[in-house]
Design a protein around this motif. Structure first.
Motif, mmCIF file in Angstrom:
data_model
loop_
_atom_site.group_PDB
_atom_site.id
_atom_site.type_symbol
_atom_site.label_atom_id
_atom_site.label_comp_id
_atom_site.label_asym_id
_atom_site.label_seq_id
_atom_site.Cartn_x
_atom_site.Cartn_y
_atom_site.Cartn_z
ATOM 1 N N UNK A 1 0.833 -1.202 0.000
ATOM 2 C CA UNK A 1 0.000 0.000 0.000
ATOM 3 C C UNK A 1 0.869 1.254 0.000
ATOM 4 N N UNK A 2 1.925 1.239 0.816
ATOM 5 C CA UNK A 2 2.844 2.376 0.857
ATOM 6 C C UNK A 2 3.526 2.572 -0.500
ATOM 7 N N UNK B 1 2.394 1.577 -3.410
ATOM 8 C CA UNK B 1 1.385 2.039 -4.359
ATOM 9 C C UNK B 1 1.115 3.522 -4.217
ATOM 10 N N UNK B 2 1.035 3.986 -2.973
ATOM 11 C CA UNK B 2 0.849 5.414 -2.722
ATOM 12 C C UNK B 2 2.030 6.204 -3.279
ATOM 13 N N UNK B 3 3.232 5.735 -3.027
ATOM 14 C CA UNK B 3 4.424 6.429 -3.529
ATOM 15 C C UNK B 3 4.434 6.463 -5.056
ATOM 16 N N UNK B 4 4.062 5.354 -5.679
ATOM 17 C CA UNK B 4 4.020 5.295 -7.149
ATOM 18 C C UNK B 4 2.970 6.271 -7.693
ATOM 19 N N UNK B 5 1.830 6.356 -7.019
ATOM 20 C CA UNK B 5 0.780 7.287 -7.445
ATOM 21 C C UNK B 5 1.219 8.740 -7.271
ATOM 22 N N UNK B 6 1.955 9.014 -6.202
ATOM 23 C CA UNK B 6 2.463 10.374 -5.996
ATOM 24 C C UNK B 6 3.437 10.746 -7.109
ATOM 25 N N UNK B 7 4.259 9.791 -7.519
ATOM 26 C CA UNK B 7 5.159 10.044 -8.652
ATOM 27 C C UNK B 7 4.374 10.267 -9.939
ATOM 28 N N UNK B 8 3.281 9.540 -10.089
ATOM 29 C CA UNK B 8 2.438 9.659 -11.288
ATOM 30 C C UNK B 8 1.678 10.976 -11.298
ATOM 31 N N UNK B 9 1.152 11.362 -10.129
ATOM 32 C CA UNK B 9 0.338 12.572 -9.990
ATOM 33 C C UNK B 9 0.894 13.456 -8.883
ATOM 34 N N UNK B 10 2.041 14.086 -9.066
ATOM 35 C CA UNK B 10 2.651 14.857 -7.974
ATOM 36 C C UNK B 10 1.769 15.990 -7.448
ATOM 37 N N UNK B 11 0.945 16.579 -8.286
ATOM 38 C CA UNK B 11 0.076 17.680 -7.828
ATOM 39 C C UNK B 11 -1.046 17.191 -6.920
ATOM 40 N N UNK B 12 -1.272 15.876 -6.901
ATOM 41 C CA UNK B 12 -2.344 15.309 -6.074
ATOM 42 C C UNK B 12 -1.805 14.644 -4.808
ATOM 43 N N UNK C 1 -6.952 -0.230 -3.260
ATOM 44 C CA UNK C 1 -6.659 0.238 -4.619
ATOM 45 C C UNK C 1 -5.183 0.606 -4.753
ATOM 46 N N UNK C 2 -4.609 1.222 -3.719
ATOM 47 C CA UNK C 2 -3.176 1.551 -3.743
ATOM 48 C C UNK C 2 -2.353 0.264 -3.884
ATOM 49 N N UNK C 3 -2.729 -0.747 -3.127
ATOM 50 C CA UNK C 3 -2.013 -2.020 -3.180
ATOM 51 C C UNK C 3 -2.170 -2.678 -4.551
ATOM 52 N N UNK C 4 -3.378 -2.706 -5.058
ATOM 53 C CA UNK C 4 -3.620 -3.292 -6.377
ATOM 54 C C UNK C 4 -2.846 -2.548 -7.455
ATOM 55 N N UNK C 5 -2.773 -1.235 -7.326
ATOM 56 C CA UNK C 5 -2.025 -0.411 -8.276
ATOM 57 C C UNK C 5 -0.548 -0.786 -8.262
ATOM 58 N N UNK C 6 -0.009 -0.955 -7.075
ATOM 59 C CA UNK C 6 1.406 -1.334 -6.961
ATOM 60 C C UNK C 6 1.649 -2.699 -7.601
ATOM 61 N N UNK C 7 0.823 -3.659 -7.266
ATOM 62 C CA UNK C 7 1.025 -5.017 -7.783
ATOM 63 C C UNK C 7 0.860 -5.071 -9.305
ATOM 64 N N UNK C 8 -0.133 -4.382 -9.826
ATOM 65 C CA UNK C 8 -0.339 -4.359 -11.281
ATOM 66 C C UNK C 8 0.806 -3.624 -11.979
ATOM 67 N N UNK C 9 1.287 -2.558 -11.381
ATOM 68 C CA UNK C 9 2.406 -1.813 -11.965
ATOM 69 C C UNK C 9 3.667 -2.671 -12.018
ATOM 70 N N UNK C 10 3.926 -3.385 -10.935
ATOM 71 C CA UNK C 10 5.092 -4.270 -10.906
ATOM 72 C C UNK C 10 4.970 -5.381 -11.943
#
Length: 86
Positions: free
Chosen positions: A11-12, A14-25, A40-49
């Motif tokens: 989850x952490x 995934x959150x970090x990856x999303x922050x890199x993707x959307x820094x303004x958010x 969703x953060x966790x799923x995002x990380x796993x799918x990205x990997x």
């Protein structure tokens, strides 16, 4: 982000990856980091990997599988954006 919320390593990440993707958010993503959005953060990380791993493989089916994971990543981004808008 609430200090009481314990996040898994995925989850952490995934959150970090999303922050890199959307820094303004960043603030929005951090404040929302509780409840079901953590899944969703966790799923995002796993799918990205998985996407990254499949793009590096040379076997015949790798490109199609990478495309599938890329679509999943995009769908998760849309789901997360919708959750943030609520």
């Amino acid at each position: 982000m609430s200090a009481a919320v314990a996040m898994t390593p995925q989850q952490k990440s995934g959150l970090a990856r999303l922050i890199l993707r959307w820094p303004k958010r960043r603030g929005e993503l951090e404040r929302a980091a509780e409840g079901s959005i953590l899944d969703l953060y966790e799923s995002y990380e796993l799918a990205s990997l998985a996407y990254i791993q499949w793009t590096q493989k040379t076997e015949p089916a790798a490109a199609a599988i990478a495309d599938d994971y890329r679509r999943i990543v995009i769908e998760l981004e849309q789901e997360i954006a919708a959750a943030l808008a609520e």
